[in-house]
Design a protein around this motif. Structure first.
Motif, mmCIF file in Angstrom:
data_model
loop_
_atom_site.group_PDB
_atom_site.id
_atom_site.type_symbol
_atom_site.label_atom_id
_atom_site.label_comp_id
_atom_site.label_asym_id
_atom_site.label_seq_id
_atom_site.Cartn_x
_atom_site.Cartn_y
_atom_site.Cartn_z
ATOM 1 N N THR A 95 2.968 -12.634 -0.916
ATOM 2 C CA THR A 95 3.455 -11.622 0.033
ATOM 3 C C THR A 95 2.305 -10.727 0.479
ATOM 4 O O THR A 95 2.189 -10.363 1.653
ATOM 5 N N VAL A 120 3.477 -5.148 -3.745
ATOM 6 C CA VAL A 120 4.599 -5.879 -3.147
ATOM 7 C C VAL A 120 5.072 -6.960 -4.124
ATOM 8 O O VAL A 120 4.558 -7.048 -5.243
ATOM 9 N N ALA A 121 6.021 -7.788 -3.691
ATOM 10 C CA ALA A 121 6.694 -8.700 -4.617
ATOM 11 C C ALA A 121 5.712 -9.585 -5.388
ATOM 12 O O ALA A 121 5.896 -9.812 -6.585
ATOM 13 N N THR A 129 2.253 -7.838 -9.352
ATOM 14 C CA THR A 129 2.120 -8.646 -10.566
ATOM 15 C C THR A 129 1.652 -10.061 -10.218
ATOM 16 O O THR A 129 2.178 -10.670 -9.279
ATOM 17 N N ASN A 172 5.598 -0.166 5.019
ATOM 18 C CA ASN A 172 6.464 -1.168 4.391
ATOM 19 C C ASN A 172 7.062 -2.037 5.491
ATOM 20 O O ASN A 172 7.297 -1.565 6.607
ATOM 21 N N ARG A 173 7.280 -3.330 5.162
ATOM 22 C CA ARG A 173 7.865 -4.235 6.167
ATOM 23 C C ARG A 173 9.158 -3.650 6.719
ATOM 24 O O ARG A 173 9.360 -3.585 7.932
ATOM 25 N N THR A 174 10.031 -3.193 5.828
ATOM 26 C CA THR A 174 11.286 -2.597 6.268
ATOM 27 C C THR A 174 11.093 -1.074 6.334
ATOM 28 O O THR A 174 10.983 -0.403 5.298
ATOM 29 N N ALA A 177 4.962 -0.674 -16.856
ATOM 30 C CA ALA A 177 5.999 0.369 -16.931
ATOM 31 C C ALA A 177 7.011 0.143 -15.813
ATOM 32 O O ALA A 177 6.763 -0.655 -14.901
ATOM 33 N N ASN A 179 12.888 1.958 4.295
ATOM 34 C CA ASN A 179 12.521 2.361 2.920
ATOM 35 C C ASN A 179 11.595 3.567 2.911
ATOM 36 O O ASN A 179 11.492 4.272 1.906
ATOM 37 N N LEU A 194 6.924 -0.567 -0.277
ATOM 38 C CA LEU A 194 7.766 0.551 -0.739
ATOM 39 C C LEU A 194 9.064 0.034 -1.343
ATOM 40 O O LEU A 194 10.152 0.467 -0.992
ATOM 41 N N PRO A 207 11.002 -0.457 -5.171
ATOM 42 C CA PRO A 207 11.169 0.579 -6.200
ATOM 43 C C PRO A 207 9.818 1.036 -6.778
ATOM 44 O O PRO A 207 9.606 2.235 -6.985
ATOM 45 N N MET A 208 8.888 0.081 -7.014
ATOM 46 C CA MET A 208 7.621 0.471 -7.632
ATOM 47 C C MET A 208 6.690 1.168 -6.640
ATOM 48 O O MET A 208 6.133 2.230 -6.935
ATOM 49 N N PRO A 231 9.511 1.877 -12.627
ATOM 50 C CA PRO A 231 9.280 2.941 -11.639
ATOM 51 C C PRO A 231 9.554 4.352 -12.180
ATOM 52 O O PRO A 231 8.763 5.270 -11.929
ATOM 53 N N ILE A 282 0.825 -2.940 -13.667
ATOM 54 C CA ILE A 282 1.551 -1.782 -14.182
ATOM 55 C C ILE A 282 2.447 -2.210 -15.343
ATOM 56 O O ILE A 282 3.305 -3.080 -15.163
HETATM 57 N N1 LIG Z 1 10.042 -2.627 -10.806
HETATM 58 C C1 LIG Z 1 9.397 -2.710 -11.979
HETATM 59 O O1 LIG Z 1 9.920 -2.362 -13.037
HETATM 60 C C2 LIG Z 1 7.963 -3.186 -12.012
HETATM 61 C C3 LIG Z 1 7.199 -2.962 -13.158
HETATM 62 C C4 LIG Z 1 5.870 -3.369 -13.179
HETATM 63 C C5 LIG Z 1 5.339 -4.039 -12.110
HETATM 64 N N2 LIG Z 1 6.114 -4.289 -11.005
HETATM 65 C C6 LIG Z 1 5.544 -5.053 -9.907
HETATM 66 O O2 LIG Z 1 5.438 -4.252 -8.749
HETATM 67 C C7 LIG Z 1 5.568 -5.112 -7.580
HETATM 68 C C8 LIG Z 1 6.639 -4.515 -6.661
HETATM 69 O O3 LIG Z 1 7.842 -4.508 -7.376
HETATM 70 P P1 LIG Z 1 9.124 -3.687 -6.908
HETATM 71 O O4 LIG Z 1 9.870 -3.322 -8.131
HETATM 72 O O5 LIG Z 1 8.730 -2.605 -5.958
HETATM 73 O O6 LIG Z 1 10.057 -4.718 -6.102
HETATM 74 P P2 LIG Z 1 9.842 -6.179 -5.497
HETATM 75 O O7 LIG Z 1 11.178 -6.596 -5.029
HETATM 76 O O8 LIG Z 1 9.147 -7.070 -6.457
HETATM 77 O O9 LIG Z 1 8.893 -5.929 -4.234
HETATM 78 C C9 LIG Z 1 9.391 -5.239 -3.138
HETATM 79 C C10 LIG Z 1 8.313 -5.060 -2.112
HETATM 80 O O10 LIG Z 1 7.812 -6.334 -1.628
HETATM 81 C C11 LIG Z 1 7.995 -6.371 -0.198
HETATM 82 N N3 LIG Z 1 8.213 -7.735 0.281
HETATM 83 C C12 LIG Z 1 8.934 -8.709 -0.320
HETATM 84 N N4 LIG Z 1 8.894 -9.836 0.440
HETATM 85 C C13 LIG Z 1 8.135 -9.545 1.538
HETATM 86 C C14 LIG Z 1 7.711 -10.285 2.678
HETATM 87 N N5 LIG Z 1 8.033 -11.574 2.835
HETATM 88 N N6 LIG Z 1 6.937 -9.656 3.589
HETATM 89 C C15 LIG Z 1 6.564 -8.359 3.425
HETATM 90 N N7 LIG Z 1 6.934 -7.606 2.374
HETATM 91 C C16 LIG Z 1 7.716 -8.188 1.441
HETATM 92 C C17 LIG Z 1 9.212 -5.502 0.038
HETATM 93 O O11 LIG Z 1 9.297 -5.154 1.389
HETATM 94 P P3 LIG Z 1 10.774 -4.884 2.019
HETATM 95 O O12 LIG Z 1 11.188 -3.527 1.508
HETATM 96 O O13 LIG Z 1 10.546 -4.941 3.481
HETATM 97 O O14 LIG Z 1 11.668 -5.990 1.518
HETATM 98 C C18 LIG Z 1 8.868 -4.333 -0.873
HETATM 99 O O15 LIG Z 1 7.842 -3.534 -0.340
HETATM 100 C C19 LIG Z 1 5.941 -6.515 -8.097
HETATM 101 O O16 LIG Z 1 4.793 -7.341 -8.116
HETATM 102 C C20 LIG Z 1 6.434 -6.233 -9.502
HETATM 103 O O17 LIG Z 1 6.275 -7.343 -10.381
HETATM 104 C C21 LIG Z 1 7.404 -3.851 -10.920
#
Ligand SMILES: NC(=O)c1ccc[n+]([C@@H]2O[C@H](COP(=O)([O-])OP(=O)(O)OC[C@H]3O[C@@H](n4cnc5c(N)ncnc54)[C@H](OP(=O)(O)O)[C@@H]3O)[C@@H](O)[C@H]2O)c1
Length: 290
Positions: free
Chosen positions: A70, A65-66, A94, A31-33, A121, A36, A9, A11-12, A123, A119
């Motif tokens: 992860t 997730v990241a 990604t 979600n880990r945290t 795009a 959120n 959970l 932003p995406m 969020p 994705i």
């Molecule tokens: N944001 C964009 O514009 C966008 C666009 C397209 C694709 N994406 C892809 O979507 C995915 C998620 O992106 P995002 O924007 O939501 O933010 P992000 O910072 O890439 O991922 C955040 C998520 O990963 C989790 N996470 C990170 N480290 C962790 C760990 N060691 N153990 C467990 N959970 C962990 C976070 O949990 P916590 O909340 O507990 O830290 C949170 O749920 C990524 O792969 C990104 O490349 C994002």
């Protein structure tokens, strides 16, 4: 029983959960945290106490997730593996094509169906008719996931059974996007150096985006066919512009890293004798310099 679970959970992941809720789906999240999840619980999702419980709550789980490392940290435990057997996992973090292949093998060995996705795009763009998600993997897995993916993006593209295709298209999309974004930041410096506004330039570029799209389409056809003769813009014409970027940066005393990078590639293409060919002939330089 929920219809779909979301793990992750950020932003995406939060945007994905909201798009599913907006389309009337029953959604479980984890979600880990935990903090959120609080706003999403107020909006109607169910918060699972663990990743394994989230998977058990629905026939389909979407993880976002990241990165893939992860994802394994979360999914590769005794409890989650046992929950995954007989269920559907959709990977929307990604990654690279190889990571998609490895994840599909991993999931299948644990008795789960697997679809890889990416994705294209941000969020705030989720849930729109023009939002794109690339998917690839088993056709059965795609059909099972499609009703949920359609809630997330109006343009869900299934690229076939070759599971690495979604990540390959995504990284290709991002290479194109980031190339353009680096260019945009340099463009902003050119405008700033003349006291001009960057925001109106951004709007102008959005308005003329189809012209940029046509240029990509043309160069894609040129590179695929290998027909570089009869150019719309010769390499020489483009390389001259590359020299002007460097000259303007020097004259205005602005950062020249982006122009110098472009100039280096143009000079290689010219030295290789591609001056009278289409700009897309630059791919021959990149092939030679693997
Ligand atoms: N944001 C964009 O514009 C966008 C666009 C397209 C694709 N994406 C892809 O979507 C995915 C998620 O992106 P995002 O924007 O939501 O933010 P992000 O910072 O890439 O991922 C955040 C998520 O990963 C989790 N996470 C990170 N480290 C962790 C760990 N060691 N153990 C467990 N959970 C962990 C976070 O949990 P916590 O909340 O507990 O830290 C949170 O749920 C990524 O792969 C990104 O490349 C994002």
């Amino acid at each position: 029983m929920s219809e779909v679970s979301i793990i992750g959970l950020g932003p995406m992941g939060s945007a994905l959960a909201r798009a599913l809720l907006a389309n009337g789906k029953r959604v479980t999240v984890w979600n880990r945290t935990g903090a959120n999840a609080e706003p999403l619980v107020r909006e109607g999702t169910v918060l699972a106490p663990s990743a394994a419980s989230a998977i058990e709550a629905s026939p389909v789980t979407i993880i976002c997730v990241a990165n893939y490392e992860t994802s394994y940290k979360i999914l590769d435990t005794k409890e989650t593996v046992s929950a995954l057997a007989g269920r559907m996992l959709v990977q929307l973090s990604t990654g690279t094509p190889q990571q998609a292949r490895d994840n599909e093998t991993w999931a299948h060995k644990r008795g789960a169906d697997y679809l890889d996705g990416a994705i294209a795009a941000t969020p705030s763009q989720m849930g729109r008719p023009d939002t794109t998600i690339f998917t690839s993997g088993s056709n059965t897995a795609f059909r099972k996931s499609e009703p949920f993916l359609k809630d997330l993006a109006g343009n869900v593209l299934y690229l076939g059974e070759q599971v690495g295709s979604a990540s390959a298209y995504d990284l290709a999309f991002l290479a194109n996007l980031f190339g353009s974004m680096f260019g945009f930041v340099h463009a902003a410096r050119i405008l700033e150096s003349e006291g001009l506004r960057v925001d109106s330039f951004g709007s102008m570029m959005a308005d003329i985006a189809p012209i940029m799209g046509e240029i990509n389409k043309h160069n894609g056809q040129v590179m695929q066919s290998g027909m570089y003769e009869n150019p719309e813009s010769t390499m020489k014409t483009c390389a001259n512009t590359g020299e002007l970027f460097v000259q303007q940066a020097r004259e205005a005393q602005i950062n020249s890293e982006f122009p110098v990078f472009a100039q280096g590639l143009f000079r290689k293409a010219m030295a290789a004798g591609y001056g009278d060919e289409e700009f897309g002939a630059l791919i021959k330089v990149l092939r030679e310099n693997a």
